[in-house]
Design a protein around this motif. Structure first.
Motif, PDB file in Angstrom:
ATOM      1  N   THR A 137       0.985  -1.109   0.368  1.00 53.90           N
ATOM      2  CA  THR A 137      -0.478  -0.017   0.117  1.00 53.90           C
ATOM      3  C   THR A 137       0.944   0.916   0.274  1.00 53.90           C
ATOM      4  O   THR A 137       0.304   2.112  -0.796  1.00 53.90           O
ATOM      5  CB  THR A 137      -0.848   0.109   1.000  1.00 53.90           C
ATOM      6  N   ILE A 138       1.965   1.158   0.827  1.00 50.06           N
ATOM      7  CA  ILE A 138       3.132   2.486   0.976  1.00 50.06           C
ATOM      8  C   ILE A 138       3.616   2.527  -0.599  1.00 50.06           C
ATOM      9  O   ILE A 138       3.403   3.637  -0.392  1.00 50.06           O
ATOM     10  CB  ILE A 138       3.872   2.103   1.930  1.00 50.06           C
ATOM     11  N   ASP A 139       4.253   1.346  -0.649  1.00 51.30           N
ATOM     12  CA  ASP A 139       4.900   1.736  -1.715  1.00 51.30           C
ATOM     13  C   ASP A 139       3.796   2.310  -3.283  1.00 51.30           C
ATOM     14  O   ASP A 139       4.353   3.361  -3.901  1.00 51.30           O
ATOM     15  CB  ASP A 139       5.645  -0.001  -2.306  1.00 51.30           C
TER      16      ASP A 139
ATOM     17  N   ALA B 284       1.438   4.230  -2.881  1.00 48.42           N
ATOM     18  CA  ALA B 284       0.897   4.853  -2.749  1.00 48.42           C
ATOM     19  C   ALA B 284       2.288   6.399  -3.231  1.00 48.42           C
ATOM     20  O   ALA B 284       1.726   7.828  -3.531  1.00 48.42           O
ATOM     21  CB  ALA B 284       0.192   5.575  -0.916  1.00 48.42           C
ATOM     22  N   LEU B 285       3.023   6.176  -2.697  1.00 51.75           N
ATOM     23  CA  LEU B 285       4.319   6.846  -3.064  1.00 51.75           C
ATOM     24  C   LEU B 285       4.083   7.469  -3.960  1.00 51.75           C
ATOM     25  O   LEU B 285       5.178   8.078  -4.640  1.00 51.75           O
ATOM     26  CB  LEU B 285       5.654   6.376  -2.443  1.00 51.75           C
TER      27      LEU B 285
ATOM     28  N   CYS C 268      -4.525   4.357  -3.111  1.00 58.72           N
ATOM     29  CA  CYS C 268      -3.694   4.071  -1.864  1.00 58.72           C
ATOM     30  C   CYS C 268      -3.116   5.169  -1.305  1.00 58.72           C
ATOM     31  O   CYS C 268      -3.255   5.064   0.131  1.00 58.72           O
ATOM     32  CB  CYS C 268      -2.135   3.174  -2.343  1.00 58.72           C
ATOM     33  N   ARG C 269      -2.977   6.215  -1.407  1.00 57.70           N
ATOM     34  CA  ARG C 269      -2.289   7.559  -1.156  1.00 57.70           C
ATOM     35  C   ARG C 269      -3.658   7.972  -0.318  1.00 57.70           C
ATOM     36  O   ARG C 269      -3.904   8.726   0.840  1.00 57.70           O
ATOM     37  CB  ARG C 269      -2.616   8.926  -2.262  1.00 57.70           C
TER      38      ARG C 269
ATOM     39  N   VAL D   8      -4.109   6.239   3.222  1.00 55.75           N
ATOM     40  CA  VAL D   8      -2.809   6.699   3.595  1.00 55.75           C
ATOM     41  C   VAL D   8      -3.290   8.152   4.419  1.00 55.75           C
ATOM     42  O   VAL D   8      -2.888   8.025   5.558  1.00 55.75           O
ATOM     43  CB  VAL D   8      -1.394   6.817   3.509  1.00 55.75           C
TER      44      VAL D   8
ATOM     45  N   ALA E  71       5.648   6.338   5.189  1.00 54.38           N
ATOM     46  CA  ALA E  71       5.038   6.317   4.577  1.00 54.38           C
ATOM     47  C   ALA E  71       5.200   7.697   4.262  1.00 54.38           C
ATOM     48  O   ALA E  71       4.770   8.606   3.494  1.00 54.38           O
ATOM     49  CB  ALA E  71       3.428   5.746   4.586  1.00 54.38           C
TER      50      ALA E  71
ATOM     51  N   LEU F  44       3.137  11.575   3.787  1.00 53.71           N
ATOM     52  CA  LEU F  44       2.137  10.871   3.751  1.00 53.71           C
ATOM     53  C   LEU F  44       1.126  10.728   4.548  1.00 53.71           C
ATOM     54  O   LEU F  44      -0.043  11.270   4.946  1.00 53.71           O
ATOM     55  CB  LEU F  44       1.858  10.026   2.325  1.00 53.71           C
ATOM     56  N   LEU F  45       1.469  10.298   5.060  1.00 52.84           N
ATOM     57  CA  LEU F  45       1.012   9.862   6.776  1.00 52.84           C
ATOM     58  C   LEU F  45       0.595  11.286   7.568  1.00 52.84           C
ATOM     59  O   LEU F  45      -0.012  10.932   8.196  1.00 52.84           O
ATOM     60  CB  LEU F  45       2.114   8.559   6.885  1.00 52.84           C
TER      61      LEU F  45
END
Length: 355
Positions: free
Chosen positions: A249-251, A253-254, A260-261, A264, A296, A299-300
């Motif tokens: 998810t984090i990968d 999102a980034l 996914c963004r 997060v 994250a 973004l988090l």
């Protein structure tokens, strides 16, 4: 004094393990005469994934085998240097004995004498006897009992004692009140006052993940309902995004994947609301966010800061605590376990290099 290639010989070393749900992370550190810790080898950290949460014997054997590899790595280069070892565990630990009182996620390690179990397992692997802790200085080729602490307490120790943060000035600790929140399989936490981890009356302080934030929410393995970690943990993040894991998810999102963004950022908002509650009770100068989900980054943390400021009681009349990512990242648990083991063995630890 230096070894043949000119590297100063350490006065001591320590192996550290961080045993959590899904993985054992480990590494070793060297302690030099000036109190400086340094990572002992490359790779600086090993990670062994597992699905042994419910199998206490197998999990103990895995931890001991991982420790043995680290011991062998250190002793192959520094055969005469004393080596301590420490374990941080995702469990409530009796501070006087190291016994695991309870763990929501490491079911097989509930109610176990972890120092004795781990030492016996390492003894079987190495053929060395377990040292008699009451007989004074242990024989050089014996297996000593490890120092066992709660994983969040170990991480907080590393962040407060070893990291260059606003509470430090030229290596000396200034007045500081820090709250660490470690987000992984669950949420661990710790309060640090002027460099000392406050473990509470019975070693159970900092279980922030098990404060109720949604009374109508789903049951938690701890026995409570609607716990904070059910909304902010790695599993919660993955479920929110419809992905197999928080890491994926984090990968994604980034990399810019929209859903996914959003997942997060929503996790960050729940994080900030919980931080506001902690701020109301503990009034820290800063929050440090660790654990795998902290990867994250902004973004988090950006939405967490917004929610913290929005829900902070008396926010118009007080400074908002800072929110930053842990300096030691996901390594803080084993680094802290190793550092605490050195201190409990009588060595003085002053600072560290993260290189």
């Amino acid at each position: 004094m230096a070894d043949p290639v000119g590297t100063p010989v350490p006065v001591a070393a320590a192996v550290g393990l961080d045993v959590g749900g899904g993985a054992v992370k480990a590494g070793a550190v060297l302690l030099h005469a000036d109190g400086m810790l340094a990572r002992a080898a490359r790779p600086a950290e090993v990670r062994v994934r597992h699905r042994l949460e419910a199998d206490g014997e197998a999990l103990t054997a895995l931890a001991a085998a991982t420790a043995r590899e680290q011991f062998e790595s250190v002793r192959s280069r520094w055969p005469r240097v004393p080596v301590a070892w420490g374990v941080s565990a995702a469990a409530w630990i009796d501070p006087s004995t190291g016994r695991s009182l309870f763990s929501p996620h490491l079911m097989g390690w509930r109610g176990r004498p972890l120092p004795q179990d781990l030492a016996r397992s390492l003894s079987r692997l190495t053929g060395r006897p377990v040292a008699d802790e009451e007989a004074g200085t242990p024989p050089p080729r014996s297996v000593t009992l490890p120092s066992v602490v709660n994983d969040a307490d170990a991480a907080a120790w590393a962040e407060a004692r070893l990291a260059r943060q606003p509470g430090h000035d030229a290596g000396h600790l200034r007045s500081d009140r820090m709250v660490l929140v470690a987000i992984g399989t669950g949420i661990g936490g710790a309060l640090v006052r002027d460099g000392a981890v406050d473990i509470g009356a019975r070693g159970m302080a900092g279980e922030f993940g098990h404060m109720t934030v949604d009374p109508s929410g789903v049951p938690c393995p701890c026995g409570n309902t609607g716990c904070w970690e059910l909304l902010v943990s790695a599993e919660a993040l993955a479920a929110r995004a419809g992905r197999a894991s928080a890491r994926t998810t984090i990968d994604d999102a980034l990399a810019g994947q929209v859903e996914c963004r959003r997942a997060v950022q929503e996790t960050g908002r729940w994080l900030g609301r919980g931080l506001a509650t902690l701020a109301a009770v503990l009034d820290p100068s800063r929050f440090v966010i660790g654990g795998g989900v902290a990867a994250a980054g902004e973004l988090l943390l950006a939405p967490a800061r917004v929610e913290l400021a929005r829900h902070l009681p008396g926010g118009r009349y007080r400074p908002v605590p800072s929110v930053t990512v842990a300096t030691w990242g996901n390594s803080s648990g084993w680094v802290g376990a190793a550092g605490i083991a050195l201190e409990r063995a009588g060595w003085s630890v002053a600072t560290a290099t993260a290189d």
